[in-house]
Design a protein around this motif. Structure first.
Motif, mmCIF file in Angstrom:
data_model
loop_
_atom_site.group_PDB
_atom_site.id
_atom_site.type_symbol
_atom_site.label_atom_id
_atom_site.label_comp_id
_atom_site.label_asym_id
_atom_site.label_seq_id
_atom_site.Cartn_x
_atom_site.Cartn_y
_atom_site.Cartn_z
ATOM 1 N N PRO A 186 1.216 -1.330 -0.233
ATOM 2 C CA PRO A 186 -0.368 -0.117 0.306
ATOM 3 C C PRO A 186 0.912 1.253 0.289
ATOM 4 N N ALA A 187 1.923 1.028 0.515
ATOM 5 C CA ALA A 187 2.559 2.303 0.375
ATOM 6 C C ALA A 187 3.742 3.301 -0.852
ATOM 7 N N GLU A 234 8.880 -5.603 10.714
ATOM 8 C CA GLU A 234 7.800 -5.324 9.630
ATOM 9 C C GLU A 234 7.779 -4.820 9.561
ATOM 10 N N ILE A 235 7.694 -3.275 10.659
ATOM 11 C CA ILE A 235 7.506 -2.080 10.807
ATOM 12 C C ILE A 235 8.702 -1.637 11.025
ATOM 13 N N VAL A 236 9.274 -1.707 10.533
ATOM 14 C CA VAL A 236 10.928 -0.890 10.501
ATOM 15 C C VAL A 236 11.389 -1.359 9.159
ATOM 16 N N ALA A 237 10.475 -2.254 8.348
ATOM 17 C CA ALA A 237 11.084 -2.453 6.924
ATOM 18 C C ALA A 237 9.670 -1.519 6.409
ATOM 19 N N LEU A 238 8.981 -1.035 7.167
ATOM 20 C CA LEU A 238 8.395 0.355 6.446
ATOM 21 C C LEU A 238 8.771 1.416 6.263
ATOM 22 N N GLU A 239 9.328 1.646 7.844
ATOM 23 C CA GLU A 239 10.371 3.230 8.175
ATOM 24 C C GLU A 239 11.053 3.202 7.090
ATOM 25 N N LYS A 240 11.970 2.077 6.769
ATOM 26 C CA LYS A 240 13.007 2.633 5.878
ATOM 27 C C LYS A 240 13.002 2.006 4.880
ATOM 28 N N PHE A 241 11.702 1.483 3.912
ATOM 29 C CA PHE A 241 11.290 2.013 2.986
ATOM 30 C C PHE A 241 10.858 2.741 1.984
ATOM 31 N N LEU A 242 9.728 3.709 3.681
ATOM 32 C CA LEU A 242 9.872 4.769 3.301
ATOM 33 C C LEU A 242 10.635 5.801 3.399
ATOM 34 N N THR A 243 11.758 5.521 4.339
ATOM 35 C CA THR A 243 13.101 6.459 3.454
ATOM 36 C C THR A 243 13.377 6.630 2.363
ATOM 37 N N ARG A 244 13.322 5.001 1.890
ATOM 38 C CA ARG A 244 14.519 5.112 0.706
ATOM 39 C C ARG A 244 13.821 5.776 -0.204
ATOM 40 N N MET A 245 12.228 6.333 -0.126
ATOM 41 C CA MET A 245 11.196 6.560 -1.075
ATOM 42 C C MET A 245 10.956 8.455 -0.754
ATOM 43 N N GLY A 246 12.137 8.493 -0.129
ATOM 44 C CA GLY A 246 12.603 9.630 0.120
ATOM 45 C C GLY A 246 11.643 10.553 1.852
#
Ligand code: EPZ
Length: 420
Positions: free
Chosen positions: A30-31, A190-202
Motif C-alpha cells: 500500500p505504501a 515489519e514496521i521497521v522495514a516500512l520505515e526504511k522503505f519510506l525513507t528510501r522513497m524520500g
C-alpha cells in the motif's frame, strides 16, 4: 477446500530456506500509493494474502504483476480511492490503504474490517490518528470515509503499541505539512522495514526502529525498489516443527536477530540452537522441557507464535502456562489440540498445558492462520494419521508449507478439496 494428511513420527532433518515476510509485504504494497511510478519488490512469498492485497490495489487502478518471488507495481493510474468490504473482510491488512490514500489523494473510503476467528479487531487507533492529523473522518454504513486537503503534522500517542496503526499513521504523516511525532509506536521488524522503505522513497523519518518516530512531512516522495525481509514467523514455525519431532534442521535466508525471544524459549526447552548472520540451526532433545510463554509486543514473545508454542508444550515434560496479552481470545486451536490428545485448559487470557501428552492422529479443523500451523506441528508428532482440514487458512500466510516440511522429511501431503 484442501486438507493436509500427515503421518506423524518422522524426525525432521536437513535444510530449508525461509521466504519473504508476509507482514512486511502487506505494509509495503500500500505504501506504493504514496508516489506514482514503478516499484519492484523481491523475495515476495507466494501467499493468498499477497494476491488479495494485489487485487485490492488493482481495483484502485494500480498495475500489479506478481512473478516468481517478485512483484512489480505501477501506480501511475490510480483512479479509485476505495477499499470495498469484499476485499477488507478477507484481509484486515487492507486497512493499510487508508493512510496513503488520505495523505496522497485527500480522500479514502475504506470498509471497517470484520472481526476474525479470535475476537474483535478494532481500528479505533487508526481512525483517531488520521483525525488528529487533520482529516475529517466519519463512519457511514460500515465504511470509514476520510477527507483532508492536506494532513498536518501532530503529536500522536498510541494507547496500544499497534502494528497496523503505527504503519497506517506513518504512511499518513510522511506527506503531511509539518512534523509528526508518534510515541508508543510498534517496533516489529515489519514496521521497521516500512520505515526504511519510506525513507528510501524520500521520507524524513527519525527514530527508525524505536518506539518514538519523528516524521518531517515532505511535499512528494518517489518510487523505490525493495527486498522483503525474511518471514520470522515462518522461520519460527519450521523450528517448532523440528523441535516437536526430535529433529535437527538448519534454516537459511533468515534473520536470527528477529527471533531472539523464541530462540531463548527453544533453548530453555532443551534445544541446541546456533545462529549466524542469516541462518539458524536447531537440534531438538529427545524430550522437550516445559517452558511457559507470555506474548508481548516486539521484541517480546510473538503472539503469532503462541499457538505453535502451545503445540510444542503439549508433549513437553511437565506443565506450562501460556499467556496471551495481545489478543482477547487467541485460543481457537485449543479444542483441536485436545482432539489430538493434548491436555490444555483455559482461564481467561492464560492456558495451562499439562504436558507429557501422547498425541494420536485425528481429523482437526483449522480456524485461522496460526492455529492451523499449530495443528500441523502437533500432527507431525501425533501417532498415526492426522487430517488438518480447511488449510486455506494456512495458505494465507505460508508459502507451500507442506512442501518445505516434506523436504525436511515429514510425511505430509495436500489433498485437494474435490478429492474428499
Ligand atoms: C499485525 O496485526 C499482524 N498482521 C498480526 O499478524 C499480528 O498478530 C499483530 O500485528 C500483532 O503483532 C499484519 O501485520 C498484517 P495490532 P494488526 O494492531 O496490525 C489492538 C499474522 O498471523 N488494537 O498490533 O492488526 C488489537 O485489538 C497476523 O500474520 C486496538 O485496540 O495488530 C490487538 O489487541 C495475525 N485498536 C492489539 O492492538 C486499534 O486501532 C494488537 O493489534 C488497533 C489495534
Amino acid at each position: 477446500m484442501d486438507k493436509f494428511v500427515i503421518h506423524g513420527g518422522s524426525r525432521l532433518h536437513g535444510r530449508a530456506t525461509v521466504g519473504g515476510s508476509k507482514n512486511a509485504a502487506l505494509a509495503l504494497m500500500p505504501a506504493t500509493l504514496l508516489a506514482s511510478g514503478n516499484y519492484t519488490f523481491s523475495n515476495i512469498p507466494d501467499l493468498k494474502d499477497i494476491k488479495t492485497m494485489g487485487r485490492l490495489l488493482e481495483s484502485m487502478g494500480v498495475d500489479v504483476a506478481i512473478g516468481a518471488r517478485a512483484l512489480r507495481i505501477n501506480t501511475f493510474r490510480v483512479n479509485s480511492f476505495e477499499a470495498p468490504y469484499e476485499h477488507v473482510k478477507k484481509m484486515r491488512a487492507s486497512i493499510y490503504v487508508l493512510g496513503p490514500l488520505v495523505a496522497r489523494y485527500g480522500y479514502a473510503k475504506v470498509s471497517l474490517p470484520g472481526g476474525c476467528a479470535w475476537g474483535p479487531r478494532p481500528v479505533n487507533l487508526h481512525i483517531e490518528g488520521i483525525r488528529k492529523l487533520g482529516a475529517t473522518v466519519r463512519i457511514d454504513r460500515g465504511y470509514i470515509i476520510a477527507k483532508a486537503r492536506r494532513l498536518k503534522g501532530r503529536k500522536l500517542n498510541l494507547a496500544v503499541s499497534s502494528v497496523g496503526a503505527t504503519g497506517n499513521l506513518l504512511m499518513a504523516a510522511v506527506l503531511a505539512r509539518g512534523t509528526t511525532v508518534i510515541t508508543n509506536a510498534a517496533r516489529e521488524p515489519e514496521i521497521v522495514a516500512l520505515e526504511k522503505f519510506l525513507t528510501r522513497m524520500g521520507a524524513r523519518i527519525h527514530g527508525t526502529g524505536t518506539a518514538r518516530l519523528e516524521i518531517e512531512g515532505v511535499d512528494a516522495l518517489h518510487p523505490a525498489d525493495e527486498t522483503m525481509i525474511p518471514d520470522r514467523i515462518e522461520a519460527g514455525t519450521l523450528l517448532a516443527a523440528a523441535a516437536i519431532t526430535g529433529g535437527r534442521i538448519r534454516l537459511g535466508g533468515c534473520r536470527p536477530s528477529h527471533l531472539r525471544s523464541l530462540l531463548t524459549h527453544l533453548k530453555r526447552a532443551g534445544c541446541t540452537v546456533e545462529t549466524g548472520g542469516d541462518w539458524i540451526s536447531l537440534k531438538a532433545p529427545a524430550t522437550l522441557r516445559a517452558v511457559g510463554a507470555t506474548t508481548g509486543i516486539y521484541p517480546g514473545f510473538p503472539t503469532d507464535m503462541q499457538a505453535q508454542w502451545m503445540a510444542l508444550m503439549t508433549v513437553a515434560r511437565g506443565p506450562s502456562r501460556i499467556t496471551e496479552t495481545i489478543y482477547f481470545d487467541r485460543f481457537k486451536h485449543v479444542p483441536e489440540l485436545v482432539r489430538l490428545g493434548a491436555d490444555v485448559t483455559i482461564e481467561q487470557e492464560a492456558a495451562t498445558v499439562r504436558g507429557g501428552a501422547t498425541l494420536v492422529g485425528a481429523k482437526v479443523m483449522s480456524t485461522d492462520l496460526r492455529a492451523s500451523a499449530s495443528l500441523v506441528i502437533a500432527g507431525l508428532a501425533a501417532a498415526g494419521r492426522t487430517e488438518v482440514l480447511r488449510v486455506y487458512h494456512l495458505d494465507r500466510g505460508y508459502d507451500h508449507l507442506e512442501k518445505k516440511l516434506r523436504l525436511l522429511g515429514a510425511r505430509i501431503r495436500r489433498v485437494a478439496g474435490r478429492e474428499y
